[in-house]
Design an enzyme around this catalytic site. Structure first.
Site, PDB file in Angstrom:
ATOM      1  N   SER A 264      16.657 -22.606 -82.816  1.00  0.00           N
ATOM      2  CA  SER A 264      18.007 -22.365 -83.091  1.00  0.00           C
ATOM      3  C   SER A 264      18.283 -20.707 -83.203  1.00  0.00           C
ATOM      4  O   SER A 264      17.301 -19.727 -83.144  1.00  0.00           O
ATOM      5  CB  SER A 264      18.704 -22.853 -84.227  1.00  0.00           C
ATOM      6  N   SER A 266      19.158 -18.482 -85.190  1.00  0.00           N
ATOM      7  CA  SER A 266      18.744 -17.566 -86.379  1.00  0.00           C
ATOM      8  C   SER A 266      17.494 -17.108 -86.015  1.00  0.00           C
ATOM      9  O   SER A 266      17.147 -16.275 -87.069  1.00  0.00           O
ATOM     10  CB  SER A 266      18.949 -18.546 -87.584  1.00  0.00           C
ATOM     11  N   THR A 339      21.417 -26.082 -86.337  1.00  0.00           N
ATOM     12  CA  THR A 339      19.959 -26.286 -86.719  1.00  0.00           C
ATOM     13  C   THR A 339      19.974 -27.471 -87.240  1.00  0.00           C
ATOM     14  O   THR A 339      20.692 -27.685 -88.456  1.00  0.00           O
ATOM     15  CB  THR A 339      19.307 -25.082 -87.609  1.00  0.00           C
ATOM     16  N   HIS A 513     -40.409 -22.102 -61.305  1.00  0.00           N
ATOM     17  CA  HIS A 513     -41.132 -21.000 -60.729  1.00  0.00           C
ATOM     18  C   HIS A 513     -41.356 -19.994 -61.758  1.00  0.00           C
ATOM     19  O   HIS A 513     -42.099 -19.034 -61.307  1.00  0.00           O
ATOM     20  CB  HIS A 513     -40.690 -20.579 -59.418  1.00  0.00           C
ATOM     21  N   ASP A 563     -36.984 -27.269 -58.704  1.00  0.00           N
ATOM     22  CA  ASP A 563     -37.386 -25.995 -59.400  1.00  0.00           C
ATOM     23  C   ASP A 563     -36.797 -25.820 -60.826  1.00  0.00           C
ATOM     24  O   ASP A 563     -35.775 -25.215 -61.141  1.00  0.00           O
ATOM     25  CB  ASP A 563     -36.875 -24.747 -58.862  1.00  0.00           C
ATOM     26  N   SER A 685     -33.074 -15.535 -61.914  1.00  0.00           N
ATOM     27  CA  SER A 685     -33.773 -16.877 -61.855  1.00  0.00           C
ATOM     28  C   SER A 685     -33.776 -17.604 -63.133  1.00  0.00           C
ATOM     29  O   SER A 685     -33.980 -17.015 -64.331  1.00  0.00           O
ATOM     30  CB  SER A 685     -35.162 -16.778 -61.237  1.00  0.00           C
TER      31      SER A 685
END
Ligand SMILES: *[C@@H]1O[C@H](CO)[C@@H](O)[C@H](O)[C@H]1NC(C)=O
Ligand SMILES: *[C@@H]1O[C@H](CO)[C@@H](O)[C@H](O)[C@H]1NC(C)=O
Ligand SMILES: *[C@@H]1O[C@H](CO)[C@@H](O)[C@H](O)[C@H]1NC(C)=O
Ligand SMILES: *[C@@H]1O[C@H](CO)[C@@H](O)[C@H](O)[C@H]1NC(C)=O
Ligand SMILES: *[C@@H]1O[C@H](CO)[C@@H](O)[C@H](O)[C@H]1NC(C)=O
Ligand SMILES: *[C@@H]1O[C@H](CO)[C@@H](O)[C@H](O)[C@H]1NC(C)=O
Length: 756
Positions: A264, A266, A339, A513, A563, A685
């Site tokens: 609202s 306000s 409101t 690895h 891997d 890796s």
């Protein structure tokens, strides 16, 4: 409120100009000025315009905070010569209410930065703060000092907060104490507290507020975070496994969250925007708790503007991402002056009734309700919401008034705006576990601090939970990537470095690895949990099919399928916001993180790797930073062949053996099309290739090998047109992960994997 700022002289000027143009000038301009400060008008001097006074920090406007230009061309409140409108020094409530002790220095009034000390009479011991400073928000630092003697009472002396009076000096079971605030202060918190059987006082400690008192964002996020967390985590059952708290998400119990935002006029548009942004932040944060609440979200003034209907949520028709978009796109536009605060509560009550019908009486018992309303309480239609709130309580408490169902309803009020109607709003709150009423000045900070909510100890074990920062300073990296680990192997005097990811408090996932052929004592893991930065490896587990030479007979010199390896650490790492596991595919927890109802591994893969071009990330170390993030695009489906074909020529791979070397277990990234990807460097890796989902990180692959060595020691490097990286797709090695991490009768707590 299209107009932002007009100072008094400017307003006068405008008014004069406008009058000449034949526009009315409504409210008089005389006596509006304020000593030591200034004011803004929402709509010049016209009817309905709101005047707001502003003072420098540490001061507040007195006697008026705001004025409204009324329909009969007069201000409410009317400006008076005496007392003159001015900026006053912030005051804190009177601390001279301490029982059995002394307060020094004794003063009639206490102003900002004044310090006080507290001492108990001999024979009494103190709880709370012995020194307190009057803060800029009108509150004392620290906590209420209380002097008490061990009297064998059931509950501890609850003390008297500054500015308050207490009636009731008996602290046995069922004894009641009542509080009031002195002078023009008003009470926030519980005005009445009962000594419970468990030795705790019911409700929350009250505090006395002035009109100029407000809650700092940190206070709000702490109190709100703590108490909403209780609503969120009660849905999670905890069980003790080897002293480690493991959080399981129980499917039972439903959380219904109702949010109302006052738009609202306000409330300035700026406040409205910020409340809206705070709501977006809030629902995002809540999503990271792994619970999937149902939402009802509505804006309101004299009427309702529903953003999402909770019934749609229940029926799975509304998606969280759509809600966020709708919120972000909501245009406040022309607002009406009315409101109707009651209307929004009536709406929530009605939805609760509908849910009860749909879910059935029995299931409704398991619903928890959280109502959050952003408003200034300046309602001018619909009457007081208090009777509606009473009905909401009855509904959630199943008409039981014995406090047994107090946990099933929380009503939070975020009081916003320049002129707050505390007396009307305070009584609308409900719930246990801390303050439910917040006077908020800085909504922007509030948004930021909603982030803190997820920092609670109870959720720290949740996989993939992390922080997001705008600026990427080095010291924030551990919080951004709390799962990152660095792996070193030692052989013949030289060391090799790789990356890894924490997947449980005891296991690091990396590339095979990186560690293959090493004894565990030659492998160390760096992950700083505040205890020991360097962790020793205890056992190494490799994928049983990992064999670099397996395809030698086809001319492929190095073959990196499967891997993947897991390093079991000698000691658990200490889980915290800096160090916690990443989510990996096909676990129950990842399912919860992704909010998937369907308990299947395929639906996780479909969600995470669904597009033919999927944006992913991995980390790299650089010379000057702990890590940096690389951006890549997984080329899936029709895009895949164009990507993997760049492996031809590498390590003896030919067009004929391409599919043998780059099996379906690899995800391909790199190149310039359609986006210039980053490329992996030596040292990257084993690192996690991941994707963020809400506040959670899910690892979908790990960095294995590349078609070219573009860079030697880390760093964010761009791909060349023909450089490509190949990552092990974790969805293809779930059996291995499950065999190690999900194994039941081991000396570590197993991860729970999905059946299929
Ligand atoms: C109005 O007051 C505020 C707060 O004291 C100050 O920051 C601002 O600069 C002032 N503006 C003018 C135009 O005086
Ligand atoms: C203007 O109206 C308000 C109520 O609407 C009233 O309290 C006030 O006395 C009126 N003022 C004048 C100057 O008529
Ligand atoms: C309290 O604050 C006021 C205003 O700043 C100051 O004048 C006074 O000296 C302070 N008192 C003490 C004891 O510090
Ligand atoms: C949870 O729900 C299941 C069925 O949905 C039910 O069998 C079970 O008893 C419930 N558990 C609790 C603790 O309510
Ligand atoms: C509020 O948000 C709307 C839409 O997002 C925007 O157009 C408007 O300028 C914002 N207003 C203020 C005061 O920030
Ligand atoms: C790896 O594969 C090669 C070729 O098939 C085979 O000779 C060798 O035994 C394998 N190694 C292991 C450890 O299985």
């Amino acid at each position: 409120m299209g107009f932002s700022i007009h100072w008094s002289w400017l307003a006068a000027l405008l008014c004069a100009l406008w009058m000449r143009a034949g526009v009315r000038c409504d409210c008089p301009e005389s006596n509006l000025q304020m000593q030591g400060g200034n004011y803004t008008l929402s709509n010049n001097l016209e009817r309905g315009s709101m005047l707001v006074y502003h003072c420098p920090e540490g001061y507040y406007p007195y006697p008026a905070i705001t004025r409204l230009c009324q329909a009969n061309d007069s201000w409410r409140p009317r400006p008076k010569r005496f007392p003159p409108q001015r900026c006053r020094l912030i005051e804190c409530p009177d601390p001279n209410v301490l029982e059995y002790g002394n307060v020094s220095p004794p003063q009639e009034k206490y102003y900002v930065d004044n310090e006080t000390t507290y001492e108990c009479y001999s024979g009494y011991t103190m709880r709370g703060s012995a020194t307190r400073v009057c803060l800029k928000n009108g509150k004392w630092s620290g906590s209420t000092p209380i002097c008490s003697r061990d009297s064998g009472d059931h509950c501890a002396n609850p003390g008297i907060p500054p500015g308050a009076s207490r009636v009731g000096n008996m602290f046995g079971i069922d004894d009641t104490v009542r509080y009031t605030c002195n002078g023009n202060l008003f009470l926030v918190g519980s005005s009445e507290r009962v000594c419970r059987e468990n030795g705790q006082w019911s409700g929350n400690e009250p505090a006395c507020y002035y009109k100029h008192t407000f809650d700092t964002p940190l206070e709000v996020s702490k109190a709100f975070g703590n108490s909403i967390k209780e609503s969120l985590t009660t849905l999670e059952s905890t069980d003790d496994i080897q002293g480690e708290r493991k959080i399981r998400i129980s499917k039972n119990g439903t959380l219904d969250i109702y949010i109302g935002v006052d738009i609202s006029d306000s409330i300035s548009e700026d406040y409205v925007n910020k409340s809206r942004d705070a709501v977006v932040k809030l629902i995002t944060t809540i999503a990271s708790f792994s619970v999937t609440p149902n939402y009802e979200i509505t804006f309101f003034s004299s009427e309702l503007y529903e953003i999402v209907n909770i019934i749609d949520f229940m029926e799975g028709k509304a998606k969280l991402s759509d809600v966020k978009t709708k919120l972000e796109e909501f245009d406040v536009g022309d607002r009406n002056t009315g409101t109707n605060l009651n209307l929004v509560f009536e709406q929530f009550l009605e939805k609760m009734a509908l849910i009860k019908i749909r879910a059935g009486e029995e299931n409704f018992k398991e619903h928890r309700h959280v109502i959050i309303v952003f408003t200034d309480g300046a309602y001018n239609m619909g009457g007081s919401p208090a009777p509606t709130v009473a009905k909401i309580k009855n509904s959630a408490y199943l008409n039981l008034a014995d406090g047994s169902r107090d946990d099933y309803l929380d009503i939070y009020i975020f009081a916003i705006g320049d002129d707050i109607f505390d007396d009307d709003l305070m009584p609308l709150t409900a719930g246990t576990g801390g303050n439910h009423y917040f006077r908020v000045k800085d909504l922007e900070k509030l948004q930021e601090t909603f982030d803190e909510m997820i920092d609670e100890d109870e959720v720290k074990g949740l996989c993939g939970l992390h922080k997001e920062y705008e600026d990427h300073r080095n010291e924030q990296k551990r919080k951004m990537y709390p799962w990152m680990a660095f792996i070193s192997t030692q052989a013949d005097g030289h060391s090799k470095k790789c990356m890894g990811s924490l997947v449980t408090p005891e296991f690091i996932l990396t590339a095979a690895h990186c560690v293959y052929g090493f004894l565990p004592e030659k492998v160390t893991v760096e992950i700083d949990d505040g205890q020991h930065k360097i962790k020793k490896a205890k056992t190494l587990f490799y994928h049983p099919l990992y064999n670099v030479t397996a395809q030698k007979d086809k001319g492929i010199n190095e073959f990196y399928d499967y891997d993947v390896a897991l390093i079991q650490l000698e000691k658990y790492v200490d889980i915290s916001t800096d160090v916690r596991p990443i989510c990996i595919p096909c676990t129950l927890e990842t399912n919860a993180a992704l909010h998937l109802v369907d308990q299947s591994c395929q639906s996780q893969e479909r969600l995470l790797l669904k597009n033919h071009l999927e944006r992913l990330n991995f980390l790299t170390r650089t010379k000057n930073t702990i890590v940096e993030q690389k951006d890549v695009h997984a080329k899936l489906g029709d895009n895949r062949y164009e990507c993997i074909k760049h492996a031809v020529g590498v390590e003896g791979i030919t067009a004929d053996t391409l599919r043998d070397a780059v099996t379906d277990n690899f995800i391909c990234t790199g190149g310039l099309q359609p986006f210039r990807d980053h490329i992996a460097c030596t040292g990257d890796s084993g690192g996690a290739v991941y994707k963020n989902f809400e506040h959670r990180t899910i690892q979908v692959a790990l960095v294995s090998w590349g078609s070219q060595q573009v860079c030697r020691d880390g760093g964010v490097k761009e791909s060349k047109s023909n450089s490509r990286d190949f990552h092990i797709n974790l969805f293809k090695v779930v059996d291995f992960l499950k065999a190690v991490l999900g194994k039941q009768d081991m000396d570590y707590a197993p991860l729970e994997f999905l059946e299929n």
